[in-house]
Design an enzyme around this catalytic site. Structure first.
Site, short mmCIF file in Angstrom:
data_model
loop_
_atom_site.label_atom_id
_atom_site.label_comp_id
_atom_site.label_asym_id
_atom_site.label_seq_id
_atom_site.Cartn_x
_atom_site.Cartn_y
_atom_site.Cartn_z
N ASP A 176 -15.23 34.04 -0.11
CA ASP A 176 -14.94 32.91 0.80
C ASP A 176 -14.95 31.61 0.01
OD1 ASP A 176 -14.39 31.61 3.17
OD2 ASP A 176 -16.21 32.22 4.19
N HIS B 188 -22.08 33.82 10.31
CA HIS B 188 -21.33 33.30 9.15
C HIS B 188 -21.01 31.83 9.45
CE1 HIS B 188 -18.04 33.93 6.02
NE2 HIS B 188 -17.61 32.84 6.62
N CYS C 242 -11.51 27.98 4.30
CA CYS C 242 -10.44 28.94 4.55
C CYS C 242 -9.12 28.20 4.44
CB CYS C 242 -10.62 29.57 5.93
SG CYS C 242 -9.25 30.64 6.38
N ASN D 52 -18.93 26.87 2.95
CA ASN D 52 -19.86 27.75 3.65
C ASN D 52 -21.25 27.13 3.58
OD1 ASN D 52 -17.69 29.76 2.53
ND2 ASN D 52 -18.83 30.90 4.07
P1 HMG Z 1 2.69 39.52 6.04
O1 HMG Z 1 3.54 38.71 5.14
O2 HMG Z 1 2.84 39.35 7.51
O3 HMG Z 1 2.70 41.09 5.77
O4 HMG Z 1 1.18 39.25 5.63
P2 HMG Z 1 3.71 42.09 5.19
O5 HMG Z 1 3.14 43.44 5.56
O6 HMG Z 1 5.10 41.74 5.61
O7 HMG Z 1 3.59 41.93 3.61
C1 HMG Z 1 4.13 40.85 2.88
C2 HMG Z 1 4.04 41.16 1.40
O8 HMG Z 1 2.65 41.25 1.02
C3 HMG Z 1 4.67 42.50 1.00
O9 HMG Z 1 5.07 42.36 -0.34
C4 HMG Z 1 3.48 43.44 1.05
O10 HMG Z 1 3.64 44.57 0.24
C5 HMG Z 1 2.37 42.56 0.50
P3 HMG Z 1 6.64 42.26 -0.71
O11 HMG Z 1 7.21 43.55 -0.25
O12 HMG Z 1 7.18 41.07 0.08
O13 HMG Z 1 6.63 42.05 -2.18
N1 HMG Z 1 1.05 42.97 1.01
C6 HMG Z 1 0.00 43.18 0.23
N2 HMG Z 1 -0.18 43.10 -1.10
C7 HMG Z 1 -1.40 43.39 -1.57
N3 HMG Z 1 -2.45 43.73 -0.79
C8 HMG Z 1 -2.31 43.80 0.55
C9 HMG Z 1 -1.04 43.52 1.10
N4 HMG Z 1 -0.59 43.51 2.36
C10 HMG Z 1 0.71 43.18 2.30
N5 HMG Z 1 -3.35 44.11 1.31
C11 HMG Z 1 -1.13 39.84 5.48
C12 HMG Z 1 0.11 39.82 6.35
C13 HMG Z 1 -2.31 40.23 6.36
C14 HMG Z 1 -0.96 40.87 4.38
C15 HMG Z 1 -1.33 38.42 4.87
O14 HMG Z 1 -1.21 37.44 5.86
C16 HMG Z 1 -2.68 38.26 4.20
O15 HMG Z 1 -2.94 38.92 3.21
N6 HMG Z 1 -3.53 37.36 4.68
C17 HMG Z 1 -4.83 37.13 4.13
C18 HMG Z 1 -5.31 35.78 4.52
C19 HMG Z 1 -6.72 35.55 4.03
O16 HMG Z 1 -7.23 36.23 3.15
N7 HMG Z 1 -7.38 34.53 4.64
C20 HMG Z 1 -8.68 34.14 4.29
C21 HMG Z 1 -9.72 35.14 4.68
S1 HMG Z 1 -10.29 35.03 6.36
C22 HMG Z 1 -11.56 33.87 6.32
O17 HMG Z 1 -11.72 33.17 5.36
C23 HMG Z 1 -12.53 33.79 7.47
C24 HMG Z 1 -13.88 34.42 7.18
O18 HMG Z 1 -14.49 33.84 6.06
C25 HMG Z 1 -14.79 34.28 8.39
C26 HMG Z 1 -14.85 32.85 8.93
O19 HMG Z 1 -15.25 31.94 8.22
O20 HMG Z 1 -14.45 32.72 10.09
C27 HMG Z 1 -13.74 35.93 6.91
MG MG Z 2 -15.62 31.93 6.13
#
Ligand code: HMG
Ligand code: MG
Length: 306
Positions: A22, A213, A246, A255
């Site tokens: 994070d 969290h 984020c 955090n």
């Molecule tokens: P998308 O573009 O809608 O998905 O992303 P897609 O399935 O069309 O995939 C797009 C491209 O990404 C494709 O590649 C996939 O193969 C690749 P391309 O064919 O175009 O070359 N891909 C991946 N590559 C590697 N690993 C994977 C993966 N999945 C797809 N797992 C998706 C949807 C969910 C993948 C994207 O939006 C994403 O990865 N988002 C992550 C966002 C993130 O990490 N945000 C921060 C974390 S959450 C947070 O901080 C909150 C938390 O701390 C709690 C709080 O504080 O509330 C947890």
């Molecule tokens: Mg967080």
């Protein structure tokens, strides 16, 4: 039980160190893979029971964590430490399993707009995307945590109702997550909300499966921890040095700083097994790598005295 004037607190708390994930996911400058590895190794030496080390997400979404596999291959896994990582879909789970993870976390939220911005899915779509992850986890004997972001407030929709959090919690439990981490993504929560949300979730999940969290954007994180402790919550997420935010939550600063959390817990005689001074050392190392002082209040006080 502890024998301090404040009665009824959990005698022991699990601190989940989320700084390498994070914390670093929001970092603008590139942090070298070797520095991430050293940071995690220093945190392992501090005695955390759980370290969230990275994310197996789309490298386009979070370029900073594109080296997840290299990081997992490079760290020295300390016996007794559980290493975990975020996984949004089956592709992420395949990568996490290949990297030897025995524990992962799926992540959704309590408000539609945030989930859409963060993972490009609806809340219901995110649950569907997690089903294969949970099936793969069951087969491999991997433990799965579920995050519920924007559980207290959303950057796009404002205040979030506890009922909305409860619905998402029910769906995550139904697909088989073992622990829920309730996220104050943008650091807006105050203690009354902690009472309401915990009250809504505890009968559903059991208090022992609830983690809090908190982000400290508005300085309420420790007050929220205190309230949650009094309700019996015994799992808290925090980031060394108060790193974090984020990228899909505008204004979500750091955090809750692990050092500040540990100082509070040690003053309350609540055990964590984590060595506070070793956390300060890990934060000092990362501060040099980032070229920026940590946001932790305890860190500032401790290093000023030296
Ligand atoms: P998308 O573009 O809608 O998905 O992303 P897609 O399935 O069309 O995939 C797009 C491209 O990404 C494709 O590649 C996939 O193969 C690749 P391309 O064919 O175009 O070359 N891909 C991946 N590559 C590697 N690993 C994977 C993966 N999945 C797809 N797992 C998706 C949807 C969910 C993948 C994207 O939006 C994403 O990865 N988002 C992550 C966002 C993130 O990490 N945000 C921060 C974390 S959450 C947070 O901080 C909150 C938390 O701390 C709690 C709080 O504080 O509330 C947890
Ligand atoms: Mg967080």
């Amino acid at each position: 039980m502890n024998d301090t004037p404040l009665k009824g607190l959990p005698p022991r708390v699990t601190v989940v160190e989320v700084g390498p994930r994070d914390g670093l996911q929001n970092e603008k400058g590139v942090i070298a893979t070797a520095d991430k590895i050293r940071f995690i190794d220093l945190l392992s030496e501090a005695g955390f029971p759980v370290i969230e080390a990275t994310s197996f997400v789309s490298p386009r979404a979070i370029p900073q964590l594109a080296d997840a596999a290299e990081v997992m291959a490079g760290i020295t896994r300390r016996p007794g430490v559980r290493y975990t990582a975020l996984v949004p879909n089956a592709k992420g789970m395949e990568r996490a399993l290949a990297a030897g993870l025995r524990e992962v976390a799926v992540f959704t939220g309590a408000s539609e707009s945030f989930v859409q911005h963060n993972i490009n899915m609806s809340i219901a779509g995110s649950i569907e995307s997690f089903r294969p992850v949970l099936a793969m986890a069951r087969e491999a004997g991997v433990r799965v945590r579920g995050y519920i972001s924007t559980a207290f407030g959303c950057p796009y929709e404002g205040v979030v109702a506890p009922e909305a959090v409860k619905r998402v919690a029910g769906a995550l439990l139904e697909i088989g997550v073992e622990e829920l981490s309730i996220g104050d993504t943008i650091g807006v929560a105050t203690p009354n909300q902690v009472v309401e949300v915990t009250g809504a979730l505890a009968p559903l999940a059991g208090i022992e499966r609830l983690a809090m969290h908190f982000h400290d954007t508005r300085g309420t994180a420790l007050a929220n921890v205190m309230t949650a402790l009094q309700l019996g919550v015994a799992i808290f997420d925090s980031a060394a040095g108060g790193l974090g935010g984020c990228p899909y939550a505008p204004g979500a600063s750091g955090n809750l700083a692990t050092e500040d959390l540990l100082y509070l817990l040690s003053g309350l005689d609540v055990e964590t097994g984590v060595d506070l001074e070793k956390v300060v050392a890990a934060s000092a190392f990362l501060a040099r790598a980032r070229g920026q002082a940590p946001a932790s209040r305890y860190y500032a006080a401790a290093t000023a005295e030296r």
